[in-house]
Design a protein around this motif. Structure first.
Motif, PDB file in Angstrom:
ATOM      1  N   MET A   1     -18.495   0.399  21.684  1.00 25.34           N
ATOM      2  CA  MET A   1     -19.305  -0.738  21.216  1.00 25.34           C
ATOM      3  C   MET A   1     -18.385  -1.797  20.610  1.00 25.34           C
ATOM      4  O   MET A   1     -17.452  -1.493  19.890  1.00 25.34           O
ATOM      5  N   MET A   2     -18.676  -3.056  20.956  1.00 27.41           N
ATOM      6  CA  MET A   2     -17.853  -4.145  20.402  1.00 27.41           C
ATOM      7  C   MET A   2     -18.366  -4.535  19.025  1.00 27.41           C
ATOM      8  O   MET A   2     -19.520  -4.308  18.679  1.00 27.41           O
ATOM      9  N   GLN A  14     -22.439  -4.791  18.111  1.00 26.73           N
ATOM     10  CA  GLN A  14     -22.873  -5.410  19.362  1.00 26.73           C
ATOM     11  C   GLN A  14     -24.360  -5.189  19.635  1.00 26.73           C
ATOM     12  O   GLN A  14     -25.001  -6.013  20.285  1.00 26.73           O
ATOM     13  N   PRO A  46     -14.294 -13.153  36.645  1.00 21.46           N
ATOM     14  CA  PRO A  46     -12.871 -12.792  36.651  1.00 21.46           C
ATOM     15  C   PRO A  46     -12.621 -11.395  36.086  1.00 21.46           C
ATOM     16  O   PRO A  46     -13.348 -10.952  35.194  1.00 21.46           O
ATOM     17  N   ARG A  47     -11.598 -10.730  36.619  1.00 21.87           N
ATOM     18  CA  ARG A  47     -11.162  -9.467  36.017  1.00 21.87           C
ATOM     19  C   ARG A  47     -10.189  -9.864  34.901  1.00 21.87           C
ATOM     20  O   ARG A  47      -9.011  -9.544  34.947  1.00 21.87           O
ATOM     21  N   GLU A  52     -18.380 -16.713  27.435  1.00 24.35           N
ATOM     22  CA  GLU A  52     -19.734 -16.216  27.661  1.00 24.35           C
ATOM     23  C   GLU A  52     -20.666 -16.656  26.538  1.00 24.35           C
ATOM     24  O   GLU A  52     -20.254 -16.722  25.377  1.00 24.35           O
ATOM     25  N   ARG A  68     -13.930 -13.515  25.842  1.00 21.52           N
ATOM     26  CA  ARG A  68     -13.755 -12.066  25.875  1.00 21.52           C
ATOM     27  C   ARG A  68     -13.007 -11.643  27.129  1.00 21.52           C
ATOM     28  O   ARG A  68     -13.197 -12.221  28.197  1.00 21.52           O
ATOM     29  N   ARG A  70     -12.613  -8.998  30.042  1.00 20.62           N
ATOM     30  CA  ARG A  70     -13.599  -8.092  30.625  1.00 20.62           C
ATOM     31  C   ARG A  70     -13.060  -6.728  31.031  1.00 20.62           C
ATOM     32  O   ARG A  70     -13.792  -5.904  31.556  1.00 20.62           O
ATOM     33  N   VAL A  71     -11.775  -6.499  30.826  1.00 26.51           N
ATOM     34  CA  VAL A  71     -11.273  -5.136  31.026  1.00 26.51           C
ATOM     35  C   VAL A  71     -11.027  -4.473  29.674  1.00 26.51           C
ATOM     36  O   VAL A  71     -11.450  -3.344  29.440  1.00 26.51           O
ATOM     37  N   THR A  72     -10.411  -5.221  28.749  1.00 27.11           N
ATOM     38  CA  THR A  72     -10.069  -4.617  27.454  1.00 27.11           C
ATOM     39  C   THR A  72     -11.148  -4.825  26.398  1.00 27.11           C
ATOM     40  O   THR A  72     -11.117  -4.197  25.344  1.00 27.11           O
ATOM     41  N   ASN A  73     -12.109  -5.727  26.658  1.00 28.05           N
ATOM     42  CA  ASN A  73     -13.144  -6.098  25.684  1.00 28.05           C
ATOM     43  C   ASN A  73     -12.586  -6.836  24.472  1.00 28.05           C
ATOM     44  O   ASN A  73     -13.299  -7.035  23.481  1.00 28.05           O
TER      45      ASN A  73
END
Ligand SMILES: Cc1cc2nc3c(=O)[nH]c(=O)nc-3n(C[C@H](O)[C@H](O)[C@H](O)COP(=O)(O)OP(=O)(O)OC[C@H]3O[C@@H](n4cnc5c(N)ncnc54)[C@H](O)[C@@H]3O)c2cc1C
Ligand SMILES: [Zn+2]
Lengths: 87, 418
Positions: A1-2, A14, A46-47, A52, A68, A70-73
């Protein structure tokens, strides 16, 4: 959870927030149809990093822009937006 | 390729099982292929298999950045069914379901397809009306669907909480008896073995990192194992569709999200069918090993992380326990997640792209495993001929600008509200 740093409330779980869409996919009211179509239906996806729009729905209920990865959050920024910031 | 049979097993047993051979080769990439498929999941491998089998093409490669079946194919909850309301969807999935019923024989590989029945639960009058409408739509196209009363549901699944004050009261259901589950890994491996034996090169640890262009045309790919030339290139990378298409400068109607699943310790048979609730978004089945497999909503925000959020898992578990209270006595042994390619109408995208000789197969959201044979069969047709197959034509990429979306749930262009 962020943990999301709400510009109004500070860092919060989050689970209090809801994702809306990316910043670049807000359709301006006077957008020509080609542009409206592209914004409604396509995404860079994007990766990597994107801007957002999230809402602190179960908190102060304000909208904000979260930057943010989107792989590492990893969250590298969170700023408030008001109606004047939206096209 | 040696054929697997009861006899070969018996003969192998007599010689201490020293007869086993690798099921596919591990070739070096050639400098050029007629067709390159990017992505060695079930869909990519099935496409290669049908290209070789049905279209007689020999010079084909499947490029996989990791190991085959390590993407969503090896992470999904393996529910196979064709009970969709909209015609283009149920026609495509039904074509697939027919292939599933003969797949183990076709591939000479046991994919453990188990048509134990796929059952939707109805929790309200409105739910039952929707289920009846869906069943009618299917039966009009000759697909089996049976509306169930409350008692019939209870008879199929005695462990459901049928009490009147249940958290999610059950009023009835809709069952597709020919639906069920299959073994995910076996599907990837069976298609891989079949494709390899027909001459397809399956190249693992080979990530596509760019496209080689000649004007409007794609003429090859850059990979971590060098440049490889190609006549046609087919993208088939599920959650990575946006990223890979982006390498060719395309922006797709796809957003990637995480979907999680989980499994309990193995127990004796307790769940007989595949139980699904679309009002809740919860699905429960029991694997042949005895583990109860279940899942829920996607993590409703964009992610390529391949790891899930406990908050969403908690929601899925709460739903599962409310439906089948006995599950509370089981230990959960594993949870995992995959990156799903959420499209903007919830339906897949199959066909040509604005770049010549570059084709796309993606946007399967959280429901593409069941389509593996149909997706491969029809995409092979498209890659071999450059033209749509009758069954995948409605799923063209340009349908969004034509206003011809295929929106099963009617929720509009918002992947995060599906
Ligand atoms: C948790 C979960 C549960 C699900 N449950 C169900 C279900 O019950 N029923 C159902 O029908 N569907 C379900 N799905 C959806 C289903 O798993 C997928 O739609 C389907 O498996 C997609 O298959 P694929 O072959 O297209 O993708 P994948 O199996 O993901 O294969 C794509 C491959 O492409 C490779 N790749 C990516 N980028 C590159 C690159 N640049 N170069 C080379 N290779 C690359 C990846 O490594 C991967 O192996 C579920 C999905 C998840 C995550
Ligand atoms: Zn706040």
């Amino acid at each position: 959870m962020m943990r999301i740093p709400c510009p109004h409330c500070g860092p919060r779980a989050q689970s209090e927030f809801i994702y809306e869409r990316t910043l670049d996919s807000v359709v301006p009211l006077n957008a020509p149809s080609q542009e409206a179509m592209a914004k409604l239906f396509t995404r860079n996806n994007p990766r990597g990093v994107d801007d957002e729009i999230w809402r602190h729905t179960y908190g102060c209920r304000a909208w904000m822009v979260l930057t943010r990865h989107r792989v590492t959050n990893e969250i590298s920024g969170c700023r408030a937006i008001g109606p004047e910031a939206l096209p | 390729m040696s054929r697997y049979s009861a006899f070969s097993l018996l003969r192998g047993a007599l010689t201490g099982h020293r007869h086993w051979q690798p099921a596919w080769r591990d070739p070096e990439p050639k400098s050029h292929y007629d067709i390159i498929i990017i992505g060695g999941g079930g869909h990519g491998l099935a496409t290669a298999y049908y290209l070789a089998k049905v279209h007689g093409l020999k010079n084909i490669a499947v490029l996989e950045k990791g190991w085959i079946g390590g993407g969503n194919t090896g992470r999904n909850t393996t529910i196979v069914r064709s009970n969709y309301r909209l015609e283009p969807l149920h026609n495509l999935f039904e074509f697939g379901l027919k292939l599933w019923h003969g797949l183990s024989d076709e591939l000479n590989y046991n994919v453990m397809f188990s048509p134990r029945g796929a059952m939707f639960l109805g929790h309200s009058d409105a739910d039952m009306v929707k289920l009846a409408e869906r069943g009618d739509a299917m039966r009009c196209d000759g697909i089996d669907a049976d509306l169930l009363t409350r008692d019939q549901v209870a008879k199929i699944e005695p462990l459901l909480d049928m009490s009147r004050d249940a958290r999610f009261p059950i009023q009835g259901g809709l069952i597709q008896r020919r639906g069920g589950t299959a073994r995910h890994d076996a599907v990837a491996w069976g298609y891989a073995r079949g494709a390899d034996s027909l001459g397809v090169d399956i190249i693992q640890k080979c990530e596509v990192t760019g496209f080689v262009r000649d004007g409007d045309f794609v003429v090859g790919v850059e990979t971590t194992r060098g440049r490889i030339g190609a006549g046609r290139v087919g993208i088939c990378v599920a959650g990575n569709s946006g990223h890979v298409a982006g390498l060719a400068g395309l922006k797709l109607p796809i957003e990637s999200q995480t979907l999680q699943a989980m499994v309990t310790e193995g127990v004796k048979p307790m769940i007989n069918s595949v139980i699904m609730s679309q009002s809740l978004h919860c699905y429960i089945s029991q694997s042949d090993k005895g583990g109860v497999v279940f899942g829920g909503d996607p993590d409703n925000w964009p992610s390529y992380a391949q790891r899930g959020n406990p908050m969403v898992m908690e929601g899925a578990v709460a739903q599962g326990l409310a439906l089948v209270p006995a599950l509370s006595r089981l230990r959960m042994v594993r949870t995992w997640s995959g990156v799903t390619d959420m499209s903007f109408d919830g339906a897949p995208i199959i066909g040509e792209t604005p770049v010549r000789n570059l084709f796309l197969n993606g946007g399967w959201c959280y429901g593409g495993f069941k389509a593996t044979p149909a997706s491969g069969y029809t995409y092979a047709h498209t890659l071999a001929t450059g033209k749509p197959h009758a069954l995948n034509a409605p799923f063209a990429l340009d349908r969004f600008e034509r206003g011809a979306t295929i929106d099963e749930t009617g929720s509009g262009p918002m992947p995060n509200s599906r």
